[in-house]
Design a protein around this motif. Sequence first.
Motif, PDB file in Angstrom:
ATOM      1  N   UNK A 266       8.740  -3.276   2.477  1.00 20.45           N
ATOM      2  CA  UNK A 266       7.409  -3.904   2.348  1.00 20.45           C
ATOM      3  C   UNK A 266       6.594  -3.873   3.272  1.00 20.45           C
ATOM      4  N   UNK A 267       6.773  -2.970   4.296  1.00 21.09           N
ATOM      5  CA  UNK A 267       5.833  -2.869   5.733  1.00 21.09           C
ATOM      6  C   UNK A 267       5.429  -1.405   5.543  1.00 21.09           C
ATOM      7  N   UNK A 268       4.217  -1.313   5.132  1.00 26.09           N
ATOM      8  CA  UNK A 268       3.551  -0.068   4.888  1.00 26.09           C
ATOM      9  C   UNK A 268       2.150  -0.154   4.162  1.00 26.09           C
ATOM     10  N   UNK A 269       1.744   1.049   3.556  1.00 26.47           N
ATOM     11  CA  UNK A 269       0.524   1.252   2.938  1.00 26.47           C
ATOM     12  C   UNK A 269       0.581   0.419   1.629  1.00 26.47           C
ATOM     13  N   UNK A 270      -0.181  -0.641   1.513  1.00 29.47           N
ATOM     14  CA  UNK A 270      -0.134  -1.696   0.312  1.00 29.47           C
ATOM     15  C   UNK A 270      -0.113  -0.988  -0.951  1.00 29.47           C
ATOM     16  N   UNK A 271      -1.076  -0.246  -1.198  1.00 29.40           N
ATOM     17  CA  UNK A 271      -1.372   0.531  -2.691  1.00 29.40           C
ATOM     18  C   UNK A 271       0.030   1.251  -2.888  1.00 29.40           C
ATOM     19  N   UNK A 272       0.531   2.150  -1.683  1.00 32.77           N
ATOM     20  CA  UNK A 272       1.793   2.981  -1.892  1.00 32.77           C
ATOM     21  C   UNK A 272       2.985   1.970  -2.413  1.00 32.77           C
ATOM     22  N   UNK A 280       4.721  -6.251  -1.273  1.00 30.46           N
ATOM     23  CA  UNK A 280       4.345  -6.053   0.032  1.00 30.46           C
ATOM     24  C   UNK A 280       4.324  -7.094   0.983  1.00 30.46           C
ATOM     25  N   UNK A 281       5.087  -6.925   1.957  1.00 30.50           N
ATOM     26  CA  UNK A 281       5.361  -8.242   3.036  1.00 30.50           C
ATOM     27  C   UNK A 281       4.161  -8.083   3.944  1.00 30.50           C
ATOM     28  N   UNK A 282       3.749  -6.872   4.515  1.00 29.64           N
ATOM     29  CA  UNK A 282       2.758  -6.615   5.338  1.00 29.64           C
ATOM     30  C   UNK A 282       1.899  -5.078   5.234  1.00 29.64           C
ATOM     31  N   UNK A 283       0.672  -5.296   4.759  1.00 24.83           N
ATOM     32  CA  UNK A 283       0.065  -4.141   4.745  1.00 24.83           C
ATOM     33  C   UNK A 283      -0.211  -3.157   5.846  1.00 24.83           C
ATOM     34  N   UNK A 393      -2.732  20.707  15.224  1.00 24.32           N
ATOM     35  CA  UNK A 393      -3.852  19.604  15.038  1.00 24.32           C
ATOM     36  C   UNK A 393      -3.691  19.173  13.464  1.00 24.32           C
ATOM     37  N   UNK A 394      -2.963  19.777  12.634  1.00 22.49           N
ATOM     38  CA  UNK A 394      -2.701  19.461  11.366  1.00 22.49           C
ATOM     39  C   UNK A 394      -1.959  18.148  11.279  1.00 22.49           C
ATOM     40  N   UNK A 395      -2.355  17.197  10.291  1.00 19.91           N
ATOM     41  CA  UNK A 395      -1.548  15.873  10.003  1.00 19.91           C
ATOM     42  C   UNK A 395      -0.742  15.803   8.740  1.00 19.91           C
ATOM     43  N   UNK A 396       0.250  15.369   8.648  1.00 23.53           N
ATOM     44  CA  UNK A 396       0.891  15.107   7.278  1.00 23.53           C
ATOM     45  C   UNK A 396       1.312  13.755   6.998  1.00 23.53           C
ATOM     46  N   UNK A 397       2.148  13.525   5.858  1.00 22.78           N
ATOM     47  CA  UNK A 397       2.372  12.337   5.789  1.00 22.78           C
ATOM     48  C   UNK A 397       3.794  12.471   5.123  1.00 22.78           C
ATOM     49  N   UNK A 398       4.583  10.938   4.844  1.00 24.75           N
ATOM     50  CA  UNK A 398       5.527  10.895   4.208  1.00 24.75           C
ATOM     51  C   UNK A 398       5.620   9.478   3.507  1.00 24.75           C
ATOM     52  N   UNK A 399       6.368   9.293   2.255  1.00 29.97           N
ATOM     53  CA  UNK A 399       6.151   8.156   1.624  1.00 29.97           C
ATOM     54  C   UNK A 399       7.677   8.110   0.684  1.00 29.97           C
ATOM     55  N   UNK A 400       7.825   6.952   0.437  1.00 32.58           N
ATOM     56  CA  UNK A 400       9.198   6.641  -0.279  1.00 32.58           C
ATOM     57  C   UNK A 400       8.711   7.207  -1.783  1.00 32.58           C
ATOM     58  N   UNK A 401       9.766   7.505  -2.383  1.00 28.63           N
ATOM     59  CA  UNK A 401       9.558   7.949  -3.753  1.00 28.63           C
ATOM     60  C   UNK A 401       9.862   6.899  -4.851  1.00 28.63           C
TER      61      UNK A 401
END
Length: 539
Positions: A266-272, A280-283, A393-401
Amino acid sequence: MDTYDFIVVGAGSAGCAVAARLSESGKHSVLLLEAGGSDLSPWIWMPIGYGKTFYRKSVNWMYMTEPVPSMQNRPSYWPRGKVMGGSSSINAMVYIRGQHQDFEDWKAMGNPGWGWDDVLPYFRKAETNDRGGDDWRGDSGPIHVSTMDRDLHPMCQDFLAAGQELQWPLNPDFNGARQDGVGTYQNTAKDGMRMSTARGYIRAAGKRANLRVVTRAHATRVLVEDGRAIGVEYLHKGRTVTARARAEVILSGGAVNSPQLLQLSGIGPGALLRDKGVDVLHDLPGVGRNLQDHMCIDHMYTSRVPTLNQQLYPWWGKAWHGLRYVLTRRGPLSLGVNQAGGFVHGRPGLERPNIQLFFSPVSYTKTPPGTRALMNPDAFPAFLMSAQPTRPTSRGHLAIRSSDPLAPPEIHPNYLDTEIDQQEMIESSRVLRRISEAPALARVIEREVTPGPQIQTDEELLEDIRARAVTIFHPVSSCRMGPDAGIDVVDNRLRVHGLRGLRVADASIFPTLTSGNTNAPAIMVGEKAAALILEDHQA
């Protein structure tokens, strides 16, 4: 319910260092959780065995990224260590700290205490170098770093001579006063065997009464009460176990697993999190963002002289070198495949080298791109050279499914997203061409196999890169260190912004990707993290 002073999640390159140092004085109880099992495997301890462990589920998370649009929609294979020692147990063992300016850049990004003079003592503290200690190198640390020159293939000398013909200096130590030039790589090895952080830090520390190591322990959630991390839930032997921390929880799962666990907690981007059914514990928007990685391009050449192919392809060659290794810990099985290389300027006017080179006196044409079947090379004499831009210089991301802690995350590396990254990959291919045309190498090259002489223009080289380039397995920065809680995840003391009792200590905190292989700086982060934690608790 068991209670400890500190809980460290992940026994990898940084986590083993953190746990060993926190338990060193005997004053603090430490729990070290590792999702994988023991590192006591011949394929781990024998250096060339990483050709097996790169594709072995028993010791490897074996992640696959999402298809990458700029790479012809190819997914990228990301091996990550799921074993004691983490990725230090399955990597190619090249020991590179990075350029001094990399860490000055970290400091300039709002991270006091992380400049070159600040981190050098922790690099030295971690290391025992076989050449001895000096102003740059350590001589009494748990990680042994070895010079491999006595067993290198003779073609390495052709590569080094070609580099000098191009006016690149011969550099005896890429981790010394300067990084630029060509030379041979040192490995994290001792007595012909891999020196992982499990071997270096935990083999002795594991006997301490105040350190408990639990393997096959898959962390599923950080427990948070009133804005403070108080423990960890983990799966072990088919049941959920809760461990509580009196002082702190330290996440050392690496650039994939640490942000994944934060998001699951629950710690991360709130909308995701809301979209995936996680309370969401901590946005904290930066969790999983700013992902960076090195990409490389291989060029393959057939050779007029024997390469390692002639030693390792025939059955009798495998048998002979296997026996030699067992009896003496010498020969090609005692080495990583990247034997020589360098750091060079891809174009005039640069203050710092922007391209790293690798020379491998062996080749594989019957394996998928990125695969290294190290004991099954081609039957004919050939070799590989590779090049990677050092600071993409490229930037990616990862997210839980989903909220399922056993589901692998979505990984979006976003390679070649910027024009400068595309240009530097083209420069990398042209640098490989330049060195192959230098007299010392040209005399032993029969022909260029890939990309092939028909590929000449920038557009053709970029298309070849999109079709063949692969990761060199250096993901970082997904829990980036920095002062801004709106985009960063931890502060300069590695504390998670907005929470108490929770830190991250692994390659995910790198503000930017270092210039070279990432295992050495990840170990340094573990050393420095432990020092910061002990300092804070003593205060």
